[in-house]
Design a protein around this motif. Structure first.
Motif, PDB file in Angstrom:
ATOM      1  N   UNK A 189       0.811  -1.220   0.000  1.00  0.00           N
ATOM      2  CA  UNK A 189       0.000   0.000   0.000  1.00  0.00           C
ATOM      3  C   UNK A 189       0.842   1.266   0.000  1.00  0.00           C
ATOM      4  N   UNK A 190       1.965   1.266   0.736  1.00  0.00           N
ATOM      5  CA  UNK A 190       2.741   2.495   0.908  1.00  0.00           C
ATOM      6  C   UNK A 190       3.944   2.591  -0.023  1.00  0.00           C
ATOM      7  N   UNK A 191       4.317   1.508  -0.698  1.00  0.00           N
ATOM      8  CA  UNK A 191       5.484   1.576  -1.584  1.00  0.00           C
ATOM      9  C   UNK A 191       5.168   1.150  -3.007  1.00  0.00           C
ATOM     10  N   UNK A 192       4.672  -0.075  -3.179  1.00  0.00           N
ATOM     11  CA  UNK A 192       4.411  -0.545  -4.536  1.00  0.00           C
ATOM     12  C   UNK A 192       3.288   0.243  -5.210  1.00  0.00           C
ATOM     13  N   UNK A 193       2.209   0.547  -4.492  1.00  0.00           N
ATOM     14  CA  UNK A 193       1.104   1.308  -5.086  1.00  0.00           C
ATOM     15  C   UNK A 193       1.537   2.721  -5.481  1.00  0.00           C
ATOM     16  N   UNK A 194       2.245   3.466  -4.637  1.00  0.00           N
ATOM     17  CA  UNK A 194       2.740   4.781  -5.064  1.00  0.00           C
ATOM     18  C   UNK A 194       3.703   4.700  -6.245  1.00  0.00           C
ATOM     19  N   UNK A 195       4.535   3.634  -6.273  1.00  0.00           N
ATOM     20  CA  UNK A 195       5.435   3.482  -7.419  1.00  0.00           C
ATOM     21  C   UNK A 195       4.641   3.303  -8.711  1.00  0.00           C
ATOM     22  N   UNK A 196       3.588   2.491  -8.643  1.00  0.00           N
ATOM     23  CA  UNK A 196       2.749   2.293  -9.826  1.00  0.00           C
ATOM     24  C   UNK A 196       2.041   3.578 -10.232  1.00  0.00           C
ATOM     25  N   UNK A 197       1.704   4.407  -9.255  1.00  0.00           N
ATOM     26  CA  UNK A 197       1.003   5.665  -9.536  1.00  0.00           C
ATOM     27  C   UNK A 197       1.943   6.755 -10.034  1.00  0.00           C
ATOM     28  N   UNK A 198       3.256   6.551  -9.882  1.00  0.00           N
ATOM     29  CA  UNK A 198       4.251   7.549 -10.307  1.00  0.00           C
ATOM     30  C   UNK A 198       5.253   6.896 -11.261  1.00  0.00           C
ATOM     31  N   UNK A 199       4.803   6.478 -12.441  1.00  0.00           N
ATOM     32  CA  UNK A 199       5.698   5.735 -13.335  1.00  0.00           C
ATOM     33  C   UNK A 199       6.913   6.526 -13.788  1.00  0.00           C
ATOM     34  N   UNK A 200       6.832   7.866 -13.681  1.00  0.00           N
ATOM     35  CA  UNK A 200       7.957   8.695 -14.098  1.00  0.00           C
ATOM     36  C   UNK A 200       9.053   8.755 -13.044  1.00  0.00           C
ATOM     37  N   UNK A 201       8.761   8.309 -11.817  1.00  0.00           N
ATOM     38  CA  UNK A 201       9.709   8.374 -10.711  1.00  0.00           C
ATOM     39  C   UNK A 201      10.468   7.055 -10.576  1.00  0.00           C
ATOM     40  N   UNK A 202      11.636   7.143  -9.949  1.00  0.00           N
ATOM     41  CA  UNK A 202      12.469   5.964  -9.749  1.00  0.00           C
ATOM     42  C   UNK A 202      12.404   5.554  -8.274  1.00  0.00           C
ATOM     43  N   UNK A 203      12.121   4.269  -8.039  1.00  0.00           N
ATOM     44  CA  UNK A 203      12.004   3.727  -6.694  1.00  0.00           C
ATOM     45  C   UNK A 203      13.054   2.627  -6.509  1.00  0.00           C
TER      46      UNK A 203
END
Length: 363
Positions: free
Chosen positions: A205-219
């Motif tokens: 919920x706090x890491x993978x979901x935000x990463x999917x919502x911000x495809x332009x960002x690097x995680x």
């Protein structure tokens, strides 16, 4: 010189052992105050094959085989100590180790259970009325925890502990400090944590979901156990990150995410060791919400608090590098001022002196 026999998971290896930096920080600071420390750790879970440090000059380390006879032999050495400590989560025959160590302690020695995962331990004790630790609590002089606040103190006392005192996680500035960023670790958000059953849902919920919502960002994801776990394409998994690389990871990310395990979030007042590590490196920390965060770092000024994954995604999008750097500098100044292991060791030292005097009087 006061002798401490300390039985824990590992001082030498942080491999599948998140408490390692806590042990190192608090025991090194206690050694600086004159304590003679011997750390006993079992050779299990490939920790000795994945050492992060060599045996230090401020503590003697005894590595014993992961067998019952070797455990009993190591436990017998507790008879030489003024203070005997058994921690939670040693990882090999914990109940037997507790019984053997405390039986070996000499009259007048201070007998301590040091819980480095109090919410999880308490859940286990409440679910098992016949748990050996539960039966042993009234006979121990003191329970120490690395967090939990009043809820954990009250819970341990209700279970029969004579007393319970939190000695919180903190920063060792000699180990965790600002370093130049490294290109190989540069990213918008980093999360460091081993995969554990009561962390999976919150990481999703706090890491993978935000990463999917911000495809332009690097995680970037560090920690053991994530191999084969599905994750967005913009997440790079590093696997186990040795302690020597923690500063570089924290300094190279625009933001560093802290995700509490379920039990820690529910209990509150339990900042993870990595919060102080990241602050010590000057990182801009984003944390999921847990009760008591404001006692350690000021939300909005020294740390950013997210109520859910959407908040995390918004912070990734809306926090420019300049603002992130400013928050990281404030966090660094705060932890250096109030939250170092030198501060924590002063508290522990006062406790030990007072309780040793009382224990010897009774003996």
């Amino acid at each position: 010189m006061t002798k401490i026999a300390f039985y824990g998971s590992s001082l030498l290896s942080a491999y599948w052992n998140g408490a390692a930096t806590y042990y190192r920080g608090i025991l090194r600071a206690l050694a600086a105050r004159g304590y003679d420390i011997t750390f006993y750790e079992p050779d299990v879970h490939d920790r000795q094959k994945n050492r992060d440090i060599d045996p230090p000059d401020w503590a003697r380390v005894v590595v014993y085989d992961g067998t019952v006879p070797a455990l009993r032999a190591a436990a017998a050495n507790a008879s030489d100590a003024d203070i005997v400590v058994k921690t939670s989560g040693v990882g090999f025959q914990d109940d037997l180790l507790l019984a053997e160590v405390m039986a070996a302690a000499r009259p007048g020695a201070l007998r301590i259970f040091w819980d480095v995962d109090a919410p999880a331990t308490l859940a286990e004790l409440h679910a098992s009325p016949d748990h050996p630790l539960r039966a042993a609590l009234p006979e121990l002089d003191l329970v120490l925890t690395y967090g939990g606040g009043d809820p954990v103190i009250a819970a341990y006392r209700a279970l029969g502990a004579r007393d319970c005192v939190p000695v919180y996680n903190a920063l060792d500035p000699d180990t965790h400090h600002p370093v130049p960023p490294e290109a190989r670790l540069t990213c918008d958000m980093a999360f460091l944590g081993n995969r554990l059953p009561d962390r999976d849902a919150r990481v999703a919920a706090w890491f993978f979901a935000p990463a999917a919502a911000c495809p332009e960002a690097r995680f970037v994801l560090g920690g053991s156990g994530w191999e084969g776990h599905p994750m967005p394409e913009n997440v790079r998994a590093l696997g186990h990150v040795p302690t020597r690389d923690h500063n570089a990871l924290n300094a190279s990310a625009r933001m560093v995410l802290n995700i509490a395990r379920d039990s820690m979030a529910e209990t509150g007042f339990s900042p993870a060791t990595r919060v102080f590590e990241a602050a010590g490196a000057g990182a801009c920390i984003v944390t999921d919400a847990w009760e008591g965060v404001e006692l350690f770092l000021k939300p909005g000024k020294e740390i950013l608090v997210a109520r859910d994954g959407q908040d995390v995604a918004d912070l990734v999008r809306d926090t420019p590098p300049k603002d992130a750097a400013r928050i990281g500098r404030r966090a660094l100044m705060r932890v250096l001022r109030e939250h170092t292991y030198t501060d924590r060791a002063e508290l522990a030292d006062e406790l030990f002196r007072a309780r040793l005097k009382a224990a010897r009087a009774i003996a």
